[in-house]
Write a protein that holds these residues in place. Structure first.
Motif, PDB file in Angstrom:
ATOM      1  N   GLY A  80      41.558  42.749  34.939  1.00  0.00           N
ATOM      2  CA  GLY A  80      40.131  42.502  34.987  1.00  0.00           C
ATOM      3  C   GLY A  80      39.331  43.628  34.357  1.00  0.00           C
ATOM      4  O   GLY A  80      39.876  44.484  33.648  1.00  0.00           O
ATOM      5  N   THR A  81      38.053  43.642  34.632  1.00  0.00           N
ATOM      6  CA  THR A  81      37.131  44.599  34.017  1.00  0.00           C
ATOM      7  C   THR A  81      36.302  45.294  35.096  1.00  0.00           C
ATOM      8  O   THR A  81      36.227  44.831  36.238  1.00  0.00           O
ATOM      9  CB  THR A  81      36.169  43.876  33.060  1.00  0.00           C
ATOM     10  OG1 THR A  81      35.319  43.009  33.837  1.00  0.00           O
ATOM     11  CG2 THR A  81      36.935  43.054  32.023  1.00  0.00           C
ATOM     12  N   THR A  83      33.250  45.143  35.304  1.00  0.00           N
ATOM     13  CA  THR A  83      32.237  44.151  35.691  1.00  0.00           C
ATOM     14  C   THR A  83      32.745  43.274  36.829  1.00  0.00           C
ATOM     15  O   THR A  83      31.983  42.895  37.724  1.00  0.00           O
ATOM     16  CB  THR A  83      31.859  43.278  34.485  1.00  0.00           C
ATOM     17  OG1 THR A  83      31.333  44.114  33.453  1.00  0.00           O
ATOM     18  CG2 THR A  83      30.818  42.240  34.867  1.00  0.00           C
ATOM     19  N   ASP A  84      34.040  42.964  36.812  1.00  0.00           N
ATOM     20  CA  ASP A  84      34.617  42.184  37.909  1.00  0.00           C
ATOM     21  C   ASP A  84      34.431  42.915  39.231  1.00  0.00           C
ATOM     22  O   ASP A  84      34.138  42.301  40.263  1.00  0.00           O
ATOM     23  CB  ASP A  84      36.112  41.942  37.670  1.00  0.00           C
ATOM     24  CG  ASP A  84      36.379  41.002  36.510  1.00  0.00           C
ATOM     25  OD1 ASP A  84      35.439  40.351  36.032  1.00  0.00           O
ATOM     26  OD2 ASP A  84      37.552  40.914  36.096  1.00  0.00           O
ATOM     27  N   ASN A  87      30.822  42.705  40.402  1.00  0.00           N
ATOM     28  CA  ASN A  87      30.445  41.369  40.854  1.00  0.00           C
ATOM     29  C   ASN A  87      31.251  40.891  42.060  1.00  0.00           C
ATOM     30  O   ASN A  87      31.041  39.778  42.544  1.00  0.00           O
ATOM     31  CB  ASN A  87      30.606  40.365  39.712  1.00  0.00           C
ATOM     32  CG  ASN A  87      29.648  40.624  38.569  1.00  0.00           C
ATOM     33  OD1 ASN A  87      28.594  41.230  38.762  1.00  0.00           O
ATOM     34  ND2 ASN A  87      30.007  40.178  37.372  1.00  0.00           N
ATOM     35  N   SER A  88      32.178  41.713  42.533  1.00  0.00           N
ATOM     36  CA  SER A  88      33.060  41.280  43.620  1.00  0.00           C
ATOM     37  C   SER A  88      32.368  41.245  44.975  1.00  0.00           C
ATOM     38  O   SER A  88      32.827  40.567  45.890  1.00  0.00           O
ATOM     39  CB  SER A  88      34.275  42.207  43.707  1.00  0.00           C
ATOM     40  OG  SER A  88      33.882  43.494  44.159  1.00  0.00           O
ATOM     41  N   TYR A 103      45.052  40.850  38.387  1.00  0.00           N
ATOM     42  CA  TYR A 103      45.251  39.567  39.073  1.00  0.00           C
ATOM     43  C   TYR A 103      46.664  39.072  38.793  1.00  0.00           C
ATOM     44  O   TYR A 103      47.059  38.908  37.640  1.00  0.00           O
ATOM     45  CB  TYR A 103      44.244  38.536  38.579  1.00  0.00           C
ATOM     46  CG  TYR A 103      42.816  39.032  38.579  1.00  0.00           C
ATOM     47  CD1 TYR A 103      42.163  39.335  39.767  1.00  0.00           C
ATOM     48  CD2 TYR A 103      42.122  39.218  37.382  1.00  0.00           C
ATOM     49  CE1 TYR A 103      40.859  39.792  39.767  1.00  0.00           C
ATOM     50  CE2 TYR A 103      40.818  39.678  37.372  1.00  0.00           C
ATOM     51  CZ  TYR A 103      40.195  39.963  38.567  1.00  0.00           C
ATOM     52  OH  TYR A 103      38.893  40.433  38.567  1.00  0.00           O
ATOM     53  N   LYS A 146      34.911  38.411  45.864  1.00  0.00           N
ATOM     54  CA  LYS A 146      34.945  37.330  44.875  1.00  0.00           C
ATOM     55  C   LYS A 146      35.515  37.849  43.567  1.00  0.00           C
ATOM     56  O   LYS A 146      35.082  38.883  43.054  1.00  0.00           O
ATOM     57  CB  LYS A 146      33.533  36.777  44.653  1.00  0.00           C
ATOM     58  CG  LYS A 146      32.932  36.144  45.892  1.00  0.00           C
ATOM     59  CD  LYS A 146      31.524  35.628  45.607  1.00  0.00           C
ATOM     60  CE  LYS A 146      30.902  34.995  46.845  1.00  0.00           C
ATOM     61  NZ  LYS A 146      29.518  34.523  46.591  1.00  0.00           N
ATOM     62  N   TRP A 147      36.496  37.108  43.051  1.00  0.00           N
ATOM     63  CA  TRP A 147      37.145  37.487  41.799  1.00  0.00           C
ATOM     64  C   TRP A 147      37.195  36.275  40.880  1.00  0.00           C
ATOM     65  O   TRP A 147      37.399  35.154  41.345  1.00  0.00           O
ATOM     66  CB  TRP A 147      38.564  37.994  42.068  1.00  0.00           C
ATOM     67  CG  TRP A 147      38.620  39.084  43.076  1.00  0.00           C
ATOM     68  CD1 TRP A 147      39.015  38.977  44.381  1.00  0.00           C
ATOM     69  CD2 TRP A 147      38.235  40.442  42.891  1.00  0.00           C
ATOM     70  NE1 TRP A 147      38.916  40.178  45.010  1.00  0.00           N
ATOM     71  CE2 TRP A 147      38.440  41.111  44.119  1.00  0.00           C
ATOM     72  CE3 TRP A 147      37.746  41.171  41.809  1.00  0.00           C
ATOM     73  CZ2 TRP A 147      38.169  42.460  44.293  1.00  0.00           C
ATOM     74  CZ3 TRP A 147      37.482  42.522  41.978  1.00  0.00           C
ATOM     75  CH2 TRP A 147      37.696  43.147  43.204  1.00  0.00           C
ATOM     76  N   PRO A 148      37.052  36.471  39.565  1.00  0.00           N
ATOM     77  CA  PRO A 148      37.076  35.327  38.646  1.00  0.00           C
ATOM     78  C   PRO A 148      38.455  34.681  38.566  1.00  0.00           C
ATOM     79  O   PRO A 148      39.456  35.352  38.285  1.00  0.00           O
ATOM     80  CB  PRO A 148      36.669  35.950  37.296  1.00  0.00           C
ATOM     81  CG  PRO A 148      36.986  37.399  37.427  1.00  0.00           C
ATOM     82  CD  PRO A 148      36.786  37.745  38.871  1.00  0.00           C
ATOM     83  N   CYS A 150      40.524  33.788  40.749  1.00  0.00           N
ATOM     84  CA  CYS A 150      41.546  34.338  41.648  1.00  0.00           C
ATOM     85  C   CYS A 150      41.069  34.208  43.089  1.00  0.00           C
ATOM     86  O   CYS A 150      40.637  35.183  43.703  1.00  0.00           O
ATOM     87  CB  CYS A 150      41.846  35.792  41.297  1.00  0.00           C
ATOM     88  SG  CYS A 150      43.244  36.504  42.214  1.00  0.00           S
ATOM     89  N   VAL A 170      45.222  40.321  44.237  1.00  0.00           N
ATOM     90  CA  VAL A 170      44.434  41.317  43.511  1.00  0.00           C
ATOM     91  C   VAL A 170      44.970  42.716  43.812  1.00  0.00           C
ATOM     92  O   VAL A 170      45.204  43.071  44.965  1.00  0.00           O
ATOM     93  CB  VAL A 170      42.947  41.242  43.901  1.00  0.00           C
ATOM     94  CG1 VAL A 170      42.138  42.279  43.126  1.00  0.00           C
ATOM     95  CG2 VAL A 170      42.396  39.843  43.653  1.00  0.00           C
TER      96      VAL A 170
END
Length: 199
Positions: A80-81, A83-84, A87-88, A103, A146-148, A150, A170
């Motif tokens: 991930g990044t 940014t992830d 935004n988590s 992930y 929250k993860w994209p 995942c 994660v």
């Protein structure tokens, strides 16, 4: 054996998560502490597998499911990044914020014996980096992160013989490092099973 260190992260006043990461190189021939399972002993000494290839049958040593057998199949690894992380929903300190999520998609398949929970079947997974650091999966104690692409797995889900579950775990690794392999611990005295991650 290798040592672990714990990092604590909070999600507002609602969530508490802990990421356990390995910090030292692991000597050849020694694995991490067991995770409530052990590999079925066979004459095959293979320890390296390709992503998508199932582990040998693992045998539960948990009291409620002792003797049950299952396989673990890491299928995909994505990095991930920053940014992830932002935004988590996790409130990270400076040290924790200098990491990136990894992930790992995994298929768990119950082979035989008593039903087992997903959480007992995936407990021994570790991500090894290209700098020989090891990270255990992020554990959210309260609330959710929250993860994209995942979603958090239902660790309490029971799987009976013939049933499978596709989950996503994660892991946090230091920024600037790469995920080099997914590992499955095999107790104190055996090599972990490894699934190398190719670029």
């Amino acid at each position: 054996m290798f040592s672990t260190r714990a990092a604590t992260v909070t999600l507002g006043a609602l969530a508490l998560a802990a990421a356990l990461t390995g910090c030292t190189k692991e000597p050849s021939g020694s694995g991490a502490a067991g995770s409530g399972s052990q590999a079925k002993e066979t004459s095959n000494s293979k320890t390296t597998y390709s992503l998508g290839e199932a582990s040998p049958p693992q045998e539960s040593t948990m009291q409620k499911s002792k003797g049950a057998k299952y396989t673990v199949t890491p299928t995909k690894v994505r990095t991930g990044t920053p940014t992830d992380l932002k935004n988590s929903g996790l409130d990270l300190d400076k040290k924790e914020a200098d990491q990136v999520p990894v992930y790992v998609s995994v298929t768990l398949t119950h082979q035989s014996g008593k039903a087992m929970t997903v959480g007992d079947m995936d407990e021994g997974l570790i991500v090894k980096t290209d700098k020989d650091e090891r990270a255990r999966a992020l554990l959210v104690l309260m609330g959710q992160a929250k993860w994209p692409n995942c979603p958090e797995p239902d660790t309490g889900e029971q799987l009976s013989a013939g049933k499978s579950a596709d989950i996503c775990k994660v892991f946090f690794i230091p920024a600037g490092q790469k995920a080099a392999a997914v590992e499955l611990t095999q107790g104190f005295y055996s090599e972990p099973l490894r699934w190398p991650v190719k670029d």
